[in-house]
Design an enzyme around this catalytic site. Sequence first.
Site, PDB file in Angstrom:
ATOM      1  N   GLN A  92     -33.904  24.004  67.287  1.00  0.00           N
ATOM      2  CA  GLN A  92     -34.696  25.226  67.183  1.00  0.00           C
ATOM      3  C   GLN A  92     -34.891  25.853  68.568  1.00  0.00           C
ATOM      4  OE1 GLN A  92     -35.639  26.713  64.360  1.00  0.00           O
ATOM      5  NE2 GLN A  92     -34.751  25.099  63.099  1.00  0.00           N
ATOM      6  N   ARG A 151     -30.886  37.075  70.931  1.00  0.00           N
ATOM      7  CA  ARG A 151     -31.269  36.886  69.527  1.00  0.00           C
ATOM      8  C   ARG A 151     -32.758  37.092  69.318  1.00  0.00           C
ATOM      9  NH1 ARG A 151     -34.025  32.696  67.361  1.00  0.00           N
ATOM     10  NH2 ARG A 151     -33.624  32.030  65.213  1.00  0.00           N
ATOM     11  N   GLY A 187     -35.303  30.781  55.260  1.00  0.00           N
ATOM     12  CA  GLY A 187     -34.791  29.868  56.268  1.00  0.00           C
ATOM     13  C   GLY A 187     -35.602  30.005  57.532  1.00  0.00           C
ATOM     14  N   GLU A 202     -38.571  27.311  53.974  1.00  0.00           N
ATOM     15  CA  GLU A 202     -37.775  26.451  54.850  1.00  0.00           C
ATOM     16  C   GLU A 202     -37.540  25.115  54.167  1.00  0.00           C
ATOM     17  OE1 GLU A 202     -35.532  24.673  57.475  1.00  0.00           O
ATOM     18  OE2 GLU A 202     -36.072  26.795  57.649  1.00  0.00           O
ATOM     19  N   GLU A 236     -33.200  28.741  46.653  1.00  0.00           N
ATOM     20  CA  GLU A 236     -32.575  28.707  45.334  1.00  0.00           C
ATOM     21  C   GLU A 236     -33.253  27.739  44.366  1.00  0.00           C
ATOM     22  OE1 GLU A 236     -29.656  29.839  48.507  1.00  0.00           O
ATOM     23  OE2 GLU A 236     -30.974  28.099  48.201  1.00  0.00           O
ATOM     24  N   GLU A 263     -32.864  34.899  59.648  1.00  0.00           N
ATOM     25  CA  GLU A 263     -31.782  34.765  60.622  1.00  0.00           C
ATOM     26  C   GLU A 263     -30.730  33.895  59.959  1.00  0.00           C
ATOM     27  OE1 GLU A 263     -29.353  33.336  62.423  1.00  0.00           O
ATOM     28  OE2 GLU A 263     -30.415  32.490  64.132  1.00  0.00           O
ATOM     29  N   GLU A 314     -21.645  28.934  58.073  1.00  0.00           N
ATOM     30  CA  GLU A 314     -22.789  28.184  57.536  1.00  0.00           C
ATOM     31  C   GLU A 314     -23.228  28.684  56.160  1.00  0.00           C
ATOM     32  OE1 GLU A 314     -25.989  27.954  60.347  1.00  0.00           O
ATOM     33  OE2 GLU A 314     -24.833  26.758  61.761  1.00  0.00           O
TER      34      GLU A 314
END
Length: 324
Positions: A29, A38, A63, A85, A127, A144, A153
């Site tokens: 992280q 970013r 996420g 998350e 999901e 992100e 990914e």
Amino acid sequence: MNDGKEREDDEVLHRDPSYFQYYSQLQHQQNMLQDYVRTSAYHSAITLNSGSLFRDRVVMDVGAGSGILSFFAAQAGAKHVHAVEASGMANKMKVILEAALAKRPSGAAARNGYLAERITVVGSKIEDPRVLATQGPVDVIISEPIGVLLVHERMLESYVYARDKFLRPGGAMLPSAGTIHLAPFSDASLWGETMGKARFWQQDAFYGVDLNPYFAPAFDEYFSAPVVGCFGPATLIGDSVQYDVDFHTVTMAELREFVIPVEWQIRYTGVMHGVAGWFDLAFVPRPESLHPGTQASPVYMSTSPYSAATHWQQVRMLLKQPLA
């Protein structure tokens, strides 16, 4: 048709557990947080649109990772943020939020007190059917979800899933779009280095063993693997072609398989060793998502070799046979 949709959702839901284990570590992280390009782009996109988009709105962070985008949304005046998350970072995020509620000695202000009761951590994959059963519609989705060359990914699929399931009509997505760039490049050193690795397998007396039968598959393996890393723009021998992805409209199928036609005008006489790639991001809220009487503050970010380096770097795909 429903069965096919369930298979799509299930495929993303059961992503490799090592993927989530990787992102549960603070060191990874930190690598992303320290990427100034970013982090500052996301901070600007959210806080500059505070009054026009985020104020008093319900936001979903897909996420969420360290929670930094959720914290930015709270700074921008969001009424509430649902931070989704799936990794162990969900529990670590709660440490920040608990500190925002805790009383400190000597009358000192709580750490990040502005976060108190503004963020709900959802420790799950977006999901997961349990999220759909409990989560209402949101006004803004932030995320992100980007990997190398935009799509690596496959996190973009989760971003699109969240859009389809949770974003109210006329809601906003940040980022709103991405652009993939592909350009011809010349780099004899990189090509030679890769060929040198493959030629290891051409030895006919490696401790008494002839390795040549391995050469053909080794050659294919080395030259089919993209080379991720930063490179200078001087290696480019033509302008890039562009492929735009609108996150408001792109479908799952369009993310999983697409064709980018290429037609380049080569600027220099020389040898083309492969195709270089990078991406841009756009943070442009749609007009219908804004508070009445306000205007959006667009923000753009690039991972181009002409721009400051990011943790995504760039990618080069080598040709097996260079082109003169």
